[in-house]
Motif scaffolding. Sequence first.
Motif, PDB file in Angstrom:
ATOM      1  N   UNK A  59      -2.295  12.151  16.922  1.00  0.00           N
ATOM      2  CA  UNK A  59      -3.441  11.273  17.142  1.00  0.00           C
ATOM      3  C   UNK A  59      -4.346  11.337  15.922  1.00  0.00           C
ATOM      4  N   UNK A  60      -4.816  10.171  15.464  1.00  0.00           N
ATOM      5  CA  UNK A  60      -5.728  10.093  14.321  1.00  0.00           C
ATOM      6  C   UNK A  60      -6.943   9.268  14.709  1.00  0.00           C
ATOM      7  N   UNK A  61      -8.158   9.823  14.628  1.00  0.00           N
ATOM      8  CA  UNK A  61      -9.354   9.040  14.947  1.00  0.00           C
ATOM      9  C   UNK A  61      -9.533   7.859  14.000  1.00  0.00           C
ATOM     10  N   UNK A  62      -9.024   8.005  12.780  1.00  0.00           N
ATOM     11  CA  UNK A  62      -8.940   6.885  11.837  1.00  0.00           C
ATOM     12  C   UNK A  62      -7.581   6.973  11.151  1.00  0.00           C
ATOM     13  N   UNK A  63      -7.075   5.811  10.740  1.00  0.00           N
ATOM     14  CA  UNK A  63      -5.806   5.788  10.017  1.00  0.00           C
ATOM     15  C   UNK A  63      -5.935   4.749   8.909  1.00  0.00           C
ATOM     16  N   UNK A  64      -5.690   5.129   7.657  1.00  0.00           N
ATOM     17  CA  UNK A  64      -5.910   4.211   6.532  1.00  0.00           C
ATOM     18  C   UNK A  64      -5.259   2.854   6.729  1.00  0.00           C
ATOM     19  N   UNK A  65      -6.022   1.824   6.445  1.00  0.00           N
ATOM     20  CA  UNK A  65      -5.630   0.412   6.517  1.00  0.00           C
ATOM     21  C   UNK A  65      -5.418  -0.081   7.950  1.00  0.00           C
ATOM     22  N   UNK A  66      -5.621   0.776   8.938  1.00  0.00           N
ATOM     23  CA  UNK A  66      -5.460   0.356  10.338  1.00  0.00           C
ATOM     24  C   UNK A  66      -6.770   0.503  11.109  1.00  0.00           C
ATOM     25  N   UNK A  67      -7.320   1.708  11.137  1.00  0.00           N
ATOM     26  CA  UNK A  67      -8.521   1.943  11.948  1.00  0.00           C
ATOM     27  C   UNK A  67      -9.648   2.592  11.165  1.00  0.00           C
ATOM     28  N   UNK A  68      -9.541   2.643   9.850  1.00  0.00           N
ATOM     29  CA  UNK A  68     -10.630   3.186   9.054  1.00  0.00           C
ATOM     30  C   UNK A  68     -10.188   4.305   8.142  1.00  0.00           C
ATOM     31  N   UNK A  69     -11.119   4.752   7.299  1.00  0.00           N
ATOM     32  CA  UNK A  69     -10.824   5.789   6.326  1.00  0.00           C
ATOM     33  C   UNK A  69     -11.431   7.114   6.770  1.00  0.00           C
ATOM     34  N   UNK A  70     -10.892   8.183   6.258  1.00  0.00           N
ATOM     35  CA  UNK A  70     -11.431   9.504   6.569  1.00  0.00           C
ATOM     36  C   UNK A  70     -10.412  10.578   6.260  1.00  0.00           C
ATOM     37  N   UNK A  71     -10.904  11.809   6.117  1.00  0.00           N
ATOM     38  CA  UNK A  71     -10.029  12.913   5.754  1.00  0.00           C
ATOM     39  C   UNK A  71      -8.932  13.176   6.764  1.00  0.00           C
ATOM     40  N   UNK A  72      -9.260  13.124   8.066  1.00  0.00           N
ATOM     41  CA  UNK A  72      -8.238  13.394   9.082  1.00  0.00           C
ATOM     42  C   UNK A  72      -7.171  12.319   9.045  1.00  0.00           C
ATOM     43  N   UNK A  73      -7.582  11.059   8.895  1.00  0.00           N
ATOM     44  CA  UNK A  73      -6.611   9.975   8.815  1.00  0.00           C
ATOM     45  C   UNK A  73      -5.692  10.117   7.614  1.00  0.00           C
ATOM     46  N   UNK A  74      -6.266  10.530   6.483  1.00  0.00           N
ATOM     47  CA  UNK A  74      -5.455  10.728   5.275  1.00  0.00           C
ATOM     48  C   UNK A  74      -4.460  11.862   5.490  1.00  0.00           C
ATOM     49  N   UNK A  75      -4.933  12.953   6.101  1.00  0.00           N
ATOM     50  CA  UNK A  75      -4.034  14.071   6.411  1.00  0.00           C
ATOM     51  C   UNK A  75      -2.895  13.616   7.321  1.00  0.00           C
ATOM     52  N   UNK A  76      -3.232  12.872   8.383  1.00  0.00           N
ATOM     53  CA  UNK A  76      -2.211  12.421   9.325  1.00  0.00           C
ATOM     54  C   UNK A  76      -1.186  11.525   8.629  1.00  0.00           C
ATOM     55  N   UNK A  77      -1.678  10.596   7.818  1.00  0.00           N
ATOM     56  CA  UNK A  77      -0.760   9.673   7.144  1.00  0.00           C
ATOM     57  C   UNK A  77       0.204  10.412   6.225  1.00  0.00           C
ATOM     58  N   UNK A  78      -0.332  11.319   5.410  1.00  0.00           N
ATOM     59  CA  UNK A  78       0.528  12.030   4.470  1.00  0.00           C
ATOM     60  C   UNK A  78       1.455  13.000   5.196  1.00  0.00           C
ATOM     61  N   UNK A  79       0.924  13.665   6.241  1.00  0.00           N
ATOM     62  CA  UNK A  79       1.764  14.585   6.996  1.00  0.00           C
ATOM     63  C   UNK A  79       2.868  13.865   7.752  1.00  0.00           C
ATOM     64  N   UNK A  80       2.538  12.745   8.384  1.00  0.00           N
ATOM     65  CA  UNK A  80       3.533  11.975   9.124  1.00  0.00           C
ATOM     66  C   UNK A  80       4.610  11.430   8.198  1.00  0.00           C
ATOM     67  N   UNK A  81       4.187  10.930   7.044  1.00  0.00           N
ATOM     68  CA  UNK A  81       5.152  10.399   6.074  1.00  0.00           C
ATOM     69  C   UNK A  81       6.099  11.487   5.595  1.00  0.00           C
ATOM     70  N   UNK A  82       5.535  12.658   5.303  1.00  0.00           N
ATOM     71  CA  UNK A  82       6.378  13.764   4.837  1.00  0.00           C
ATOM     72  C   UNK A  82       7.369  14.204   5.909  1.00  0.00           C
TER      73      UNK A  82
END
Length: 293
Positions: A2-25
């Motif tokens: 779960x990401x409270x924000x997700x880049x280019x979808x629901x907003x920017x933020x450190x947690x969203x960036x972490x989730x995106x990079x972690x999920x991609x990896x």
Amino acid sequence: MFAPTYPSVSGEGGIGKYVREGATAMCLSGHEVHVLTPGVGLPTADGAVTVHRCSADWSPLLDRIYPGAGACWQVGRAMLGLVRRHGLEVVEFPNWEGLAPYFAWRRSVSMVLRLHTSSLETIAIDGLELTRALKADVQRERLSARMADALVTHSQSHRLKMADELRVEPEQIRVIPHGIAPAPARVDPRDRDAQTVVYLGRLEHRKGTIDLLHAVPLVLHECPDAAFVLIGADRRHCPGGRTHAQYLRDEFPPEVQGHVKLLGRLPDPEVETWLRRATLFAAPSLYESFGLI
């Protein structure tokens, strides 16, 4: 995840960036990863990651009874549905805002809680008044931690901080450092913008952006051609409840204002361009739990 924000979808933020990079990896490692984030719309693909949206229209009735209960219920219900439909085996929530309890209560799979900066830390750093809503956030975050199968954070320092806040032994919290994407190719110094300083992140008290603005005249005294570029959402964290744009306009002379650009949020490619061209990167944060910038 779960990401409270997700880049280019629901907003920017450190947690969203972490989730995106972690999920991609994790997808590159052969796992199937789904991300749930607030919003409306059909699932979309972000590379190999499937991004799902859940309603951000929380229940006013539940929130009147207990602040945040509506969001907790909506997010938990949506995540339970993803588990059933996709046969998920592990779910990860952030501690931030404590939206995991309903899912944790009804879950049939393991739940990991990733301990980022907590609401209690933010309240102390920003000197916020402990309102009923903020107090509820702190309570739900602690409840989420008690209900999780595993607690994870990113550094030894933050493990000690969170162990003290949650009143658990540090050994109960696993340390798994954040990864980052490979650095872009080096830029020929001749292609850089001479004396350009770039800041990236939300413009807010905790990030030290007011201090950065106050540093500008001092730098200009030594380097008259210096230019400052601030990238990120502008928040009303300046004295008098002003935005940084208002504060800059009200408190600094025109000759200083002309050396500062407040660009707001930018698409990732534009951010990369500024970072590659800059002479210096400024990270004046008063506190960072992990500082992926």
